[in-house]
Design an enzyme around this catalytic site. Sequence first.
Site, PDB file in Angstrom:
ATOM      1  N   CYS A   1       0.796  -1.225   0.000  1.00  0.00           N
ATOM      2  CA  CYS A   1       0.000   0.000   0.000  1.00  0.00           C
ATOM      3  C   CYS A   1       0.828   1.276   0.000  1.00  0.00           C
ATOM      4  O   CYS A   1       2.054   1.256   0.066  1.00  0.00           O
ATOM      5  CB  CYS A   1      -0.987  -0.040   1.161  1.00  0.00           C
ATOM      6  SG  CYS A   1      -2.250  -1.327   0.895  1.00  0.00           S
TER       7      CYS A   1
ATOM      8  N   SER B   1      -5.763  11.575  -3.008  1.00  0.00           N
ATOM      9  CA  SER B   1      -5.734  10.128  -3.154  1.00  0.00           C
ATOM     10  C   SER B   1      -5.718   9.785  -4.635  1.00  0.00           C
ATOM     11  O   SER B   1      -6.234  10.526  -5.471  1.00  0.00           O
ATOM     12  CB  SER B   1      -6.970   9.522  -2.495  1.00  0.00           C
ATOM     13  OG  SER B   1      -7.160   8.190  -2.922  1.00  0.00           O
TER      14      SER B   1
END
Length: 550
Positions: free
Chosen positions: A119, A467
């Site tokens: 991640c 994001s």
Amino acid sequence: MRSDVVKRGIERAPHRSLFKAMGLTDEELERPLIGIANSFNEVIPGHIHLREITEAVKAGVRMAGGTPLEFGTIGICDGIAMNHGGMRYSLPSRELIADSVETMARAYNFDGLVLVASCDKIIPGMLMAMARLDIPAVFVSGGPMLPGRYNGKYVDIKSVFEAVGAVKAGKMSEAELHFLEEVASPGCGSCAGMFTANTMNALSEALGVSLTWNGTAPAVYAHRRRIAKKTGMAIVELVRRDIKPSNILTRGAFEDAIAVDMALGGSTNTVLHLMAIAREAGVDLTLDDFDRISEVTPNLVKLSPSGEHYVLDLYEAGGVLGVMKRLSELGLIHGDRMTVNLKTVAELLEEAFVSRPEVIRPVNEPYSERGGLMILHGSLAPEGAVLKVSAISGIETFEGTARVFESEEEATKAILTGKISPGEVVVIRYEGPRGGPGMREMLTPTSAIAGMGLDREVALVTDGRFSGATRGLSIGHVSPEAAEGGPIALVQDGDTVRIDVGKKRIDLLVDEEELEERRRHWKPIEKHLSGYLKRYSGLVGSSKDGAVFL
């Protein structure tokens, strides 16, 4: 071997005794010692299965004649940290991860490293350490999550974030939202779209520091476990041949990674991370490099949040090598460089294919002639800002009235309570690397704007970042940031902001005399910091340089 310093000779008998206290045999100590940096934890869906992936890596190391020695690193799930104080720690965790891997590798003198992560900040942190240490190393991911299914369509975490805005706008019931949250993230893996995690997974493969298919093979597939085993086998061979990251992380590698990034329309966060990794590798990478390469690289792939496909589709279509094969037709790939596959890029491309041209388009039928990211300059961002141009639905110009907020929370509250109108530019400042601190992601406000149907009518500008799941006219990384006295600190409600995508400009339409008057009265907002964030704020540099420690 590098590890001889901790295990060989009469004077190292105490050291060997301590290794033997952990069950190691003389035979195991004779072999290359391979450090396995495992970022498993129980608070990241992309990492919840990394024990299994790491066990597969260790099996591969043993099959190839090495001795695996596992250690842990931290990790933060950006989705769970989103829109509260926890997000201030996400980008700063990248430096901690790099430092922790460096510390372990230097303390134990490992012969080689395998870095296991999935991640956002964990991957670049590990790749920074890989470049910094310059000992044989391979990165392996836990793989992408499968998309969920809702009302007969594929969905992902972006769908849930945007659904919050839909509920607030009366377009969806709370019961529907609850069912969507149940099915949108169906299991382990990094979130299913081309968000930051999967962009970085793909770019690790493009850089040549992970094996073929590492960027796209789903987390739950057996293929992922085979990749992990082969990674364990590969690191032992790299140690034997003494092939180091410096042999792989060349300027050509970074240029290829940028080209793949542009073809994929990847996350804006890759600008920060590639510059940070390049700095550790001794490669000078700037915002201008991203814009230069983007200008000549077609956008061939549109995955969520920009399109209807997911990383699963990219995997089926031919993966990262399929994209690179397309780009090689335009001479955009350096075929002669080495990879951890112990093959050159050109040799790998001989085996590459594209089986779904609707996912990886031909170079003569791109979504756009230029790549997915764009660097803007202008009076509001003299040192640059980043726009994910592949996610703006054809908007070329936008001129609107500024609505200024001193934090993400203030802006989100205004958006969700219907206080933002079409034609406005939401300006969120004091969210930069130093001023935030931590340069928080702004997925909640951008998703709320999209969910309320305003993503073509409202722009968002920030010295923070976005994001990879963000879509719409969202401009981040504005530099200099507000805490440094950049022009974004001087914007007032009612000012006019003009965004011109064609000219790659973002301008504050206020005359210079007025700005000088505001500058004379400007004082930075002081935040009462402690602990790591206080140290981070004092050490971190500008986003235009990758937000690395000075």
